[in-house]
Design an enzyme around this catalytic site. Structure first.
Site, PDB file in Angstrom:
ATOM      1  N   HIS A  99     -11.880 -20.806   8.776  1.00 33.63           N
ATOM      2  CA  HIS A  99     -13.342 -20.518   8.613  1.00 33.63           C
ATOM      3  C   HIS A  99     -13.891 -20.617  10.241  1.00 33.63           C
ATOM      4  O   HIS A  99     -13.389 -21.318  10.960  1.00 33.63           O
ATOM      5  CB  HIS A  99     -14.178 -21.389   7.679  1.00 33.63           C
ATOM      6  CG  HIS A  99     -13.753 -22.802   8.132  1.00 33.63           C
ATOM      7  ND1 HIS A  99     -12.829 -23.445   7.591  1.00 33.63           N
ATOM      8  CD2 HIS A  99     -14.601 -23.755   8.709  1.00 33.63           C
ATOM      9  CE1 HIS A  99     -12.802 -24.748   7.846  1.00 33.63           C
ATOM     10  NE2 HIS A  99     -13.845 -24.999   8.382  1.00 33.63           N
ATOM     11  N   HIS A 101     -17.344 -21.699  12.062  1.00 39.43           N
ATOM     12  CA  HIS A 101     -18.759 -22.163  12.049  1.00 39.43           C
ATOM     13  C   HIS A 101     -19.735 -21.235  13.318  1.00 39.43           C
ATOM     14  O   HIS A 101     -19.193 -20.947  14.209  1.00 39.43           O
ATOM     15  CB  HIS A 101     -18.951 -23.444  12.664  1.00 39.43           C
ATOM     16  CG  HIS A 101     -18.120 -24.589  11.873  1.00 39.43           C
ATOM     17  ND1 HIS A 101     -18.401 -25.375  11.114  1.00 39.43           N
ATOM     18  CD2 HIS A 101     -16.509 -24.838  11.853  1.00 39.43           C
ATOM     19  CE1 HIS A 101     -17.650 -26.212  10.595  1.00 39.43           C
ATOM     20  NE2 HIS A 101     -16.307 -26.098  10.900  1.00 39.43           N
TER      21      HIS A 101
HETATM   22  P1  AMP Z   1     -13.860 -28.088   9.303  1.00 38.57           P
HETATM   23  O1  AMP Z   1     -14.338 -29.663   9.367  1.00 38.57           O
HETATM   24  O2  AMP Z   1     -13.918 -27.345  10.790  1.00 38.57           O
HETATM   25  O3  AMP Z   1     -12.573 -27.961   8.453  1.00 38.57           O
HETATM   26  O4  AMP Z   1     -15.229 -27.607   8.634  1.00 38.57           O
HETATM   27  C1  AMP Z   1     -15.383 -27.724   7.255  1.00 38.57           C
HETATM   28  C2  AMP Z   1     -17.022 -27.547   6.822  1.00 38.57           C
HETATM   29  O5  AMP Z   1     -16.703 -27.291   5.518  1.00 38.57           O
HETATM   30  C3  AMP Z   1     -17.744 -28.872   6.910  1.00 38.57           C
HETATM   31  O6  AMP Z   1     -18.554 -28.473   8.025  1.00 38.57           O
HETATM   32  C4  AMP Z   1     -18.146 -29.149   5.827  1.00 38.57           C
HETATM   33  O7  AMP Z   1     -19.441 -29.645   5.749  1.00 38.57           O
HETATM   34  C5  AMP Z   1     -17.965 -27.606   5.233  1.00 38.57           C
HETATM   35  N1  AMP Z   1     -18.025 -27.793   3.549  1.00 38.57           N
HETATM   36  C6  AMP Z   1     -17.126 -28.588   2.831  1.00 38.57           C
HETATM   37  N2  AMP Z   1     -17.189 -28.191   1.528  1.00 38.57           N
HETATM   38  C7  AMP Z   1     -18.337 -27.420   1.222  1.00 38.57           C
HETATM   39  C8  AMP Z   1     -18.944 -26.854   0.375  1.00 38.57           C
HETATM   40  N3  AMP Z   1     -18.682 -27.147  -0.955  1.00 38.57           N
HETATM   41  N4  AMP Z   1     -19.872 -25.811   0.433  1.00 38.57           N
HETATM   42  C9  AMP Z   1     -20.375 -25.585   1.905  1.00 38.57           C
HETATM   43  N5  AMP Z   1     -19.777 -26.457   3.002  1.00 38.57           N
HETATM   44  C10 AMP Z   1     -18.809 -27.074   2.548  1.00 38.57           C
END
Ligand code: AMP
Ligand code: ZN
Length: 149
Positions: A99, A101
């Site tokens: 993903h 950001h």
């Molecule tokens: P990363 O740490 O770069 O893998 O980013 C994962 C992101 O996904 C984090 O910023 C979390 O806050 C976000 N995240 C995890 N679960 C959910 C969810 N159910 N809905 C929206 N965002 C999420």
């Protein structure tokens, strides 16, 4: 993937605030935002990280990233934003479905990477460039040294 939070959001098994979706990607609000409006862009097809992503899928993700970034900039009247991706647990990845950001930025928002920048000497910069260039002849490998889920 059944135990993947983002696959479950795409399949509507877990709720999320969906901003946009097309055949390639979905964009949602991050539940733990760095700033309000912090969004994620996620390819519909599960892949663990950037090295597993196909160039075609990346093109689709980037088109959505640009459209959503533009909407965030206009809706929040921003002067700047960051786009970034964490790849591998050691780099801060916590959800192992690739993903991007998108984070709004504000003057004096005190968000900073605290970095101790290095310098190369002349032979070191050539050495590192040669090490990387040698591997560019090979196909993209999805394997990283760290064992990530
Ligand atoms: P990363 O740490 O770069 O893998 O980013 C994962 C992101 O996904 C984090 O910023 C979390 O806050 C976000 N995240 C995890 N679960 C959910 C969810 N159910 N809905 C929206 N965002 C999420
Ligand atoms: Zn997934």
């Amino acid at each position: 993937m059944t135990n993947c939070v983002f696959c479950n959001i795409i399949a509507r098994k877990i709720p999320a605030e969906i901003l946009y979706e097309n055949d390639d990607a979905i964009s949602i609000l991050d539940i733990n935002p760095i700033h309000y409006g912090h969004s994620l862009v996620i390819p519909k097809r599960h892949c663990k990280d950037f090295l597993e992503l196909t160039p075609e899928s990346f093109a689709g993700v980037m088109a959505v990233t640009q459209a959503v970034s533009s909407a965030i900039v206009r809706s929040l009247n921003l002067e700047g934003f960051n786009i970034f991706s964490n790849n591998g647990a050691i780099a801060g990845q916590s959800v192992f479905h690739f993903h991007i950001h998108i984070t709004p930025r504000y003057k004096d928002d005190n968000i900073k990477f605290v970095l101790e920048l290095k310098r190369y000497n002349e032979s070191e910069i050539i050495h590192y460039a040669n090490r990387i260039r040698r591997h560019l002849a090979e196909p993209v490998s999805p394997t990283m040294k760290e064992s990530n889920p």
